[in-house]
Motif scaffolding. Structure first.
Motif, PDB file in Angstrom:
ATOM      1  N   LEU A  19       0.828  -1.202   0.000  1.00  0.00           N
ATOM      2  CA  LEU A  19       0.000   0.000   0.000  1.00  0.00           C
ATOM      3  C   LEU A  19       0.869   1.261   0.000  1.00  0.00           C
ATOM      4  N   ALA A  20       1.927   1.217   0.778  1.00  0.00           N
ATOM      5  CA  ALA A  20       2.812   2.386   0.863  1.00  0.00           C
ATOM      6  C   ALA A  20       3.502   2.654  -0.471  1.00  0.00           C
ATOM      7  N   SER A  21       3.718   1.616  -1.261  1.00  0.00           N
ATOM      8  CA  SER A  21       4.339   1.850  -2.568  1.00  0.00           C
ATOM      9  C   SER A  21       3.395   2.654  -3.462  1.00  0.00           C
ATOM     10  N   GLN A  22       2.123   2.623  -3.140  1.00  0.00           N
ATOM     11  CA  GLN A  22       1.147   3.409  -3.904  1.00  0.00           C
ATOM     12  C   GLN A  22       0.918   4.781  -3.307  1.00  0.00           C
ATOM     13  N   VAL A  23       0.570   4.808  -2.041  1.00  0.00           N
ATOM     14  CA  VAL A  23       0.146   6.068  -1.412  1.00  0.00           C
ATOM     15  C   VAL A  23       1.239   6.737  -0.600  1.00  0.00           C
ATOM     16  N   GLY A  24       2.400   6.090  -0.513  1.00  0.00           N
ATOM     17  CA  GLY A  24       3.482   6.675   0.255  1.00  0.00           C
ATOM     18  C   GLY A  24       3.413   6.293   1.725  1.00  0.00           C
ATOM     19  N   LEU A  25       4.514   6.494   2.411  1.00  0.00           N
ATOM     20  CA  LEU A  25       4.563   6.150   3.834  1.00  0.00           C
ATOM     21  C   LEU A  25       3.630   7.041   4.644  1.00  0.00           C
ATOM     22  N   GLU A  26       3.515   8.287   4.238  1.00  0.00           N
ATOM     23  CA  GLU A  26       2.635   9.211   4.960  1.00  0.00           C
ATOM     24  C   GLU A  26       1.182   9.009   4.545  1.00  0.00           C
ATOM     25  N   GLY A  27       0.987   8.334   3.468  1.00  0.00           N
ATOM     26  CA  GLY A  27      -0.370   8.042   3.028  1.00  0.00           C
ATOM     27  C   GLY A  27      -0.981   6.855   3.751  1.00  0.00           C
ATOM     28  N   LEU A  28      -0.158   6.124   4.478  1.00  0.00           N
ATOM     29  CA  LEU A  28      -0.661   4.999   5.267  1.00  0.00           C
ATOM     30  C   LEU A  28      -1.579   5.508   6.370  1.00  0.00           C
ATOM     31  N   SER A  29      -2.609   4.748   6.663  1.00  0.00           N
ATOM     32  CA  SER A  29      -3.459   5.091   7.802  1.00  0.00           C
ATOM     33  C   SER A  29      -4.008   3.811   8.416  1.00  0.00           C
ATOM     34  N   PHE A  30      -4.155   3.837   9.716  1.00  0.00           N
ATOM     35  CA  PHE A  30      -4.650   2.659  10.422  1.00  0.00           C
ATOM     36  C   PHE A  30      -6.066   2.316   9.984  1.00  0.00           C
ATOM     37  N   GLY A  31      -6.864   3.336   9.744  1.00  0.00           N
ATOM     38  CA  GLY A  31      -8.236   3.101   9.324  1.00  0.00           C
ATOM     39  C   GLY A  31      -8.298   2.328   8.022  1.00  0.00           C
ATOM     40  N   ARG A  32      -7.532   2.799   7.043  1.00  0.00           N
ATOM     41  CA  ARG A  32      -7.507   2.136   5.743  1.00  0.00           C
ATOM     42  C   ARG A  32      -6.992   0.698   5.850  1.00  0.00           C
ATOM     43  N   LEU A  33      -5.919   0.525   6.585  1.00  0.00           N
ATOM     44  CA  LEU A  33      -5.344  -0.806   6.750  1.00  0.00           C
ATOM     45  C   LEU A  33      -6.330  -1.743   7.436  1.00  0.00           C
ATOM     46  N   ALA A  34      -6.986  -1.235   8.472  1.00  0.00           N
ATOM     47  CA  ALA A  34      -7.922  -2.065   9.218  1.00  0.00           C
ATOM     48  C   ALA A  34      -9.057  -2.542   8.325  1.00  0.00           C
ATOM     49  N   GLU A  35      -9.528  -1.640   7.497  1.00  0.00           N
ATOM     50  CA  GLU A  35     -10.620  -2.010   6.599  1.00  0.00           C
ATOM     51  C   GLU A  35     -10.164  -3.061   5.588  1.00  0.00           C
ATOM     52  N   ASP A  36      -9.017  -2.814   4.987  1.00  0.00           N
ATOM     53  CA  ASP A  36      -8.494  -3.760   4.000  1.00  0.00           C
ATOM     54  C   ASP A  36      -8.291  -5.148   4.593  1.00  0.00           C
ATOM     55  N   LEU A  37      -7.851  -5.202   5.834  1.00  0.00           N
ATOM     56  CA  LEU A  37      -7.452  -6.483   6.424  1.00  0.00           C
ATOM     57  C   LEU A  37      -8.510  -7.055   7.357  1.00  0.00           C
ATOM     58  N   ASP A  38      -9.648  -6.368   7.455  1.00  0.00           N
ATOM     59  CA  ASP A  38     -10.720  -6.840   8.340  1.00  0.00           C
ATOM     60  C   ASP A  38     -10.249  -6.990   9.779  1.00  0.00           C
ATOM     61  N   LEU A  39      -9.608  -5.944  10.253  1.00  0.00           N
ATOM     62  CA  LEU A  39      -9.211  -5.900  11.658  1.00  0.00           C
ATOM     63  C   LEU A  39      -9.756  -4.608  12.252  1.00  0.00           C
ATOM     64  N   SER A  40      -9.806  -4.543  13.547  1.00  0.00           N
ATOM     65  CA  SER A  40     -10.236  -3.283  14.158  1.00  0.00           C
ATOM     66  C   SER A  40      -9.071  -2.311  14.158  1.00  0.00           C
ATOM     67  N   LYS A  41      -9.394  -1.029  14.046  1.00  0.00           N
ATOM     68  CA  LYS A  41      -8.364  -0.020  13.973  1.00  0.00           C
ATOM     69  C   LYS A  41      -7.479  -0.057  15.219  1.00  0.00           C
ATOM     70  N   SER A  42      -8.113  -0.189  16.369  1.00  0.00           N
ATOM     71  CA  SER A  42      -7.335  -0.152  17.611  1.00  0.00           C
ATOM     72  C   SER A  42      -6.506  -1.424  17.784  1.00  0.00           C
ATOM     73  N   GLY A  43      -7.059  -2.545  17.317  1.00  0.00           N
ATOM     74  CA  GLY A  43      -6.303  -3.780  17.406  1.00  0.00           C
ATOM     75  C   GLY A  43      -5.046  -3.711  16.563  1.00  0.00           C
ATOM     76  N   LEU A  44      -5.226  -3.153  15.393  1.00  0.00           N
ATOM     77  CA  LEU A  44      -4.093  -2.996  14.493  1.00  0.00           C
ATOM     78  C   LEU A  44      -3.072  -2.030  15.093  1.00  0.00           C
TER      79      LEU A  44
END
Lengths: 197, 197
Positions: A19-44
């Motif tokens: 994902l970072a190769s697309q949106v950059g390291l600063e483009g990463l977000s816990f919310g987006r990752l959590a949704e993609d991976l079906d995890l809770s934001k806080s758990g992640l």
DNA sequence: CTTTTTTTAGCACGATCGTTCTATTTTTCC
DNA sequence: GGAAAAATAGAACGATCGTGCTAAAAAAAG
């Protein structure tokens, strides 16, 4: 003892790096990752203790992948010119090989972090210097083996090789130039020819 | 009739372009710009009708600056090799000349937009192709003037020249390499030498 | 001047951000 | 099995994001 958390962390990092190769390291977000991976934001979030923590781990993860995809296999080729050619081939194919949706992860990170002081930038710089030093070492081997003549400046050689790869990345990803591969090969052969003893 | 709005817009774009060279086009935000320029967020917003609108104007503004800082002055040099050298010199100095805090604006934009389809990417691609075509034209002139031999492939020449500049940007901004200028000059002279008739 | 147009500000909206705290579930150890 | 530890989820916080609406201030035109 291998814990469940390590596996999950690895899974997260795998996805986060792509994902970072697309949106950059600063483009990463816990919310987006959590949704993609079906995890809770806080758990992640709990796995890395901060966004910076995640970014650092992503950098480390990407470097490990690069080592095992590009460097390690290429070291099996004979010292000198053959090894240099092996590196060139694998380096060029590595964004695809490692399924980076956004092209070479490090090219993106380099332009993004070059003006943001902090631990992430420091880590990247040290990784890149290691890589450049490895490349220079291979060139020195080629000189020692008699493949290259002794007037070759290893650092200058690496500088031009790196430029060639950056131009390749730029041509493929932004311009969609179908001749990019040929251009890169021609430039590489020219560089080799000039260095030949 | 020149209106007050045009002046303000120009002022905003000046700052936004420099800022985007640091934080990227997607890193721009109306809130940040408003604070930096002591304007209200909504007042600033009204000048461009959306973030995309701002990004497009920033791209156009940067291209205009590049033309008047690099291309136009270099066109005063005699056709062929001298003009190519003038371009190289001005191109290399242009991030400083134009006070881009974050290095070359287009290098940042290229790696950022290369995987984000949309009008901004389309505009950038067309700008970059124009620039590459201009460069190829200068190389062709050098051949026509007899400075370069006829076997020179202008596109290949431009590819390697571009790579050299990308490596320069990378060396200066990420690695802080004090030898970057010498490396770029050496690579450029080598490229020229190979093309000489 | 007055009137019209343009430019700017203020405020609110829904969304998303990183982060914290607490509770619950799952894994690990004995 | 049960106890301890680790992993995950849920809800809430203050902040910032892009954007729309409305009103005031400034500039341009007559």
């Amino acid at each position: 003892m291998i814990q469940k958390g390590d596996i999950t962390r690895q899974l997260i990092l795998e996805h986060a790096t792509a994902l970072a190769s697309q949106v950059g390291l600063e483009g990463l977000s816990f919310g987006r990752l959590a949704e993609d991976l079906d995890l809770s934001k806080s758990g992640l979030f709990a796995h890395f203790k901060s966004l910076q923590g995640l970014q650092m781990k992503v950098l480390e993860h990407a470097a490990e992948r690069f080592t095992e995809t590009v460097i390690r296999p290429a070291l099996k080729a004979p010292r000198g010119e053959p090894r240099l050619r092996a590196i060139f081939d694998r380096w060029r194919r590595w964004p695809k090989e490692s399924r980076m949706a956004g092209g070479c992860f490090f090219v993106a990170a380099a332009t993004e972090l070059d003006d943001r002081p902090g631990p992430a930038r420091d880590l990247l710089v040290s990784q890149q210097k290691d890589w450049l030093e490895t490349l220079a070492g291979v060139v020195r081997s080629a000189i020692a083996e008699g493949h290259f003549h002794r007037r070759v400046d290893p650092e200058q050689f690496v500088y031009e090789l790196y430029g060639l790869m950056l131009a390749y990345h730029y041509s493929v990803r932004l311009l969609n130039d179908p001749k990019a591969d040929r251009r890169a090969e021609t430039a590489f052969e020219s560089l080799m020819q000039r260095a030949k003893a």
